[in-house]
Design a protein around this motif. Structure first.
Motif, PDB file in Angstrom:
ATOM      1  N   GLN A   6      36.517  -4.660 -21.763  1.00 58.84           N
ATOM      2  CA  GLN A   6      36.907  -3.422 -22.458  1.00 58.84           C
ATOM      3  C   GLN A   6      37.776  -2.510 -21.583  1.00 58.84           C
ATOM      4  O   GLN A   6      38.003  -1.359 -21.928  1.00 58.84           O
ATOM      5  CB  GLN A   6      35.662  -2.676 -22.940  1.00 58.84           C
ATOM      6  CG  GLN A   6      34.946  -3.423 -24.052  1.00 58.84           C
ATOM      7  CD  GLN A   6      33.875  -2.585 -24.744  1.00 58.84           C
ATOM      8  OE1 GLN A   6      34.046  -1.398 -24.985  1.00 58.84           O
ATOM      9  NE2 GLN A   6      32.762  -3.212 -25.068  1.00 58.84           N
TER      10      GLN A   6
ATOM     11  N   HIS B 209      23.595  -7.313 -21.800  1.00 56.12           N
ATOM     12  CA  HIS B 209      23.340  -5.887 -21.552  1.00 56.12           C
ATOM     13  C   HIS B 209      22.723  -5.614 -20.192  1.00 56.12           C
ATOM     14  O   HIS B 209      22.525  -4.479 -19.807  1.00 56.12           O
ATOM     15  CB  HIS B 209      22.403  -5.333 -22.628  1.00 56.12           C
ATOM     16  CG  HIS B 209      22.957  -5.474 -24.004  1.00 56.12           C
ATOM     17  ND1 HIS B 209      22.513  -6.416 -24.895  1.00 56.12           N
ATOM     18  CD2 HIS B 209      23.968  -4.830 -24.610  1.00 56.12           C
ATOM     19  CE1 HIS B 209      23.200  -6.333 -26.005  1.00 56.12           C
ATOM     20  NE2 HIS B 209      24.102  -5.378 -25.867  1.00 56.12           N
TER      21      HIS B 209
ATOM     22  N   GLY C  34      25.317   1.318 -30.446  1.00 60.72           N
ATOM     23  CA  GLY C  34      26.201   0.998 -31.577  1.00 60.72           C
ATOM     24  C   GLY C  34      25.426   1.119 -32.877  1.00 60.72           C
ATOM     25  O   GLY C  34      24.849   0.165 -33.366  1.00 60.72           O
TER      26      GLY C  34
ATOM     27  N   SER D  63      23.764   0.994 -23.675  1.00 57.69           N
ATOM     28  CA  SER D  63      24.515   1.034 -24.933  1.00 57.69           C
ATOM     29  C   SER D  63      24.471  -0.240 -25.783  1.00 57.69           C
ATOM     30  O   SER D  63      25.511  -0.796 -26.128  1.00 57.69           O
ATOM     31  CB  SER D  63      25.987   1.398 -24.643  1.00 57.69           C
ATOM     32  OG  SER D  63      26.048   2.537 -23.831  1.00 57.69           O
TER      33      SER D  63
END
Ligand code: ARG
Length: 576
Positions: free
Chosen positions: A340, A133, A161, A122
């Motif tokens: 997150q 990442h 994104g 992602s």
């Protein structure tokens, strides 16, 4: 077979027969001291306290009821009620021979089949992928392999994104400078950085950028055209990177933020109707119960700004609904960093409150820590910028090349290229996967490319040894499938018995998303194989039965190492 589970079920039966309430589970552990046995049962003592019995007497009763004469030998009971036992060699030999013909390396458990969506990698568009990442991409990929291996239907979802403010900035900047896009990703990234600077400094530009985000999200055709180009340039670059890294993601798995756009108006309407979302001066937000900010005000997640733009959260809500409605997901797993965690849990709560998913749908955030440098600081370039993934991979391949050249200076170029890729990429992946993902870890080239210790190269090297033994022996083991294995030393016995832990490890990983358990197990197998290899004669023995039986163990080791590395996304090598 899952040996612990297999034995535990049988032992539990005899515990119940001995009057122990069924809530007392079997606690089965490998014996700390080998002379006592292979396994120890130590759940008896607490049951004895409960039953007000002498633990030794109770243990004797359990042993009497065991009826495992074909499987266990030499059962001993300690004064304090521990039961130790050895496994019969004959029984182990049968299990090993069954492994030789098993399709899935002895996996027998019937799974409850699930549709599992794995959200990983992602990256954001208009930027090159960087070290940040790496973990999501590598851990996600390994989990996809493991979940598929046990038989689940896995839907890979690369939630790129591709719908955020960065496009407002980029489109505004391109229009302002009257630039056409026909660039490389690195040029786009440069432009994006310039646009970001302007966005902070220049209010008029900020307004323009916001205007273009809304325009894009309203699907204005000229905005869409620019958007598409930028997405394509970025993703084509990323697909090459996935390919190089041997990551299973392709364009078919790309389901970016933009995909869920059309669902959003109805969702917002519905959330308002259900009283979950409220309109606060034109901003639509979802108050989060029980969480307050520093000033004691209730926190809320904004799902639509006054200017009509949607946000990251709005898309994640729609995305979960989509994954349930369209993919019939039973389980959705997110490989996203730990920062997150609170956010994702709030999103999970919202979709549950809105009844967009049934109660039994599993929503899981498998978070992970950061990659650090030797000084315990985030792993970055000297200038403090993020290290590009492409650079990292190339560096690892170069380092692997140097190691191979030291061992084998005359190696052919083509073989060298192939080997250094497999070793270099394996090293990066294994270094990451072998750590418990919850923690931060320190990146070290020296450690990850070492020939000894818990590294991929150590395991890859053991594989080379195993297959070259098999090649030299040149015997078709299929002709000897029923021949009993002779365990004459503990080297071969200890290795063989460890094969039977594979299933347990795999299912722990399936449940909890912790592939480091597979690394630990592979490392254990490799260490045991190395001592077996160094201490037992394999090729130069006259006793053909012993030779075959040792070769079977070598053969199974090679299968487990290959399959285990495959499940981590790492290739084996055939020589070094
Ligand atoms: N693109 C996001 C980032 O770079 C990660 C997306 C994770 N997945 C999701 N469904 N939110 O931070």
């Amino acid at each position: 077979m899952n040996i612990k589970k297999f034995l535990s079920i049988k032992i539990h039966k005899s515990m119940i027969q001995s009057g122990i309430p069924s809530k007392y589970n079997v606690i089965l552990r490998p014996c700390k001291k080998k002379i006592f046995g292979n396994y120890q049962i130590n759940g008896i003592i607490s049951a004895a306290i409960h039953l007000k019995m002498n633990p030794n007497d109770l243990a004797k009763k359990v042993v009497k009821n065991l009826k495992l004469n074909n499987i266990l030998s030499k059962i001993t009971i300690s004064q304090t009620g521990y039961i130790n036992f050895f496994l019969k060699k004959k029984w182990l030999s049968n299990q090993i021979n069954l492994l030789m013909i098993s399709k899935k390396l002895g996996l027998t458990e019937n799974i409850i089949f699930k549709n599992i969506v794995v959200d990983y990698s992602s990256p954001n568009i208009a930027k090159e992928m960087h070290v940040g990442h790496l973990r999501s991409t590598i851990i996600g990929d390994s989990m996809v392999r493991i979940l598929s291996f046990v038989g689940h239907n896995v839907i890979k979802s690369n939630h790129i994104g591709d719908w955020g403010t960065q496009f407002g900035m980029l489109i505004a900047f391109l229009k302002l400078k009257n630039k056409k896009i026909d660039f490389l990703l690195s040029d786009i990234e440069k432009l994006y950085k310039q646009a970001q600077k302007k966005y902070v400094k220049d209010i008029n530009f900020t307004k323009l950028a916001k205007y273009y985000v809304v325009k894009l999200q309203q699907k204005d055709s000229s905005c869409l055209k620019i958007w598409k180009k930028i997405v394509n340039i970025t993703m084509n670059y990323n697909y090459q990177l996935y390919n190089k890294l041997n990551i299973k993601l392709t364009h078919r798995d790309t389901m970016g933020e933009s995909k869920y756009h059309d669902m959003i108006p109805n969702i917002i309407k519905d959330l308002k109707k259900k009283g979950i979302a409220v309109n606060n001066n034109g901003t639509i937000m979802i108050p989060i119960k029980g969480i307050q900010n520093k000033k004691g005000k209730l926190m809320a997640i904004i799902i639509q700004k006054q200017d009509g733009a949607y946000l990251y959260a709005t898309i994640d809500i729609a995305c979960i609904k989509y994954r349930y409605d369209i993919f019939k997901a039973d389980r959705i797993i997110y490989y996203v960093d730990s920062r997150q965690n609170q956010y994702l849990n709030q999103i999970f709560q919202i979709v549950r409150n809105a009844k967009y998913v049934p109660n039994n749908l599993q929503l899981e955030h498998h978070m992970f820590g950061m990659i650090l440098n030797k000084n315990n600081k985030p792993f970055k370039t000297r200038e403090g910028t993020n290290i590009k993934l492409n650079y990292l991979i190339d560096e690892s391949i170069i380092r692997a090349k140097n190691i191979i050249l030291k061992k084998n200076p005359l190696i052919k170029t083509k073989i060298l290229e192939d080997l250094s890729k497999k070793i270099g990429i394996g090293a990066i992946k294994y270094a990451d996967l072998s750590k418990n993902r919850i923690n931060n870890y320190i990146f070290s080239w020296e450690k990850m490319l070492s020939l000894n210790g818990n590294t991929s190269l150590y395991i890859q090297y053991a594989y080379v040894r195993a297959i070259s033994l098999l090649k030299k022996a040149n015997i078709n083991l299929n002709n000897f499938l029923n021949l009993e294995i002779s365990f004459i030393s503990s080297y071969e016995f200890d290795l063989a018995i460890s094969f039977l832990d594979f299933e347990e490890i795999i299912f722990k990983i399936v449940n909890k998303g912790i592939p480091h358990l597979l690394c630990n197990w592979l490392y254990k197998i490799t260490v045991l194989f190395s001592s077996f290899y160094e201490n037992c004669n394999i090729l130069n023995i006259k006793d053909i039965k012993l030779k075959i039986s040792r070769l079977k163990i070598v053969f199974l080791t090679s299968l487990f190492l290959k399959q285990g590395l495959y499940l981590l996304g790492i290739d084996v090598i055939k020589k070094i």
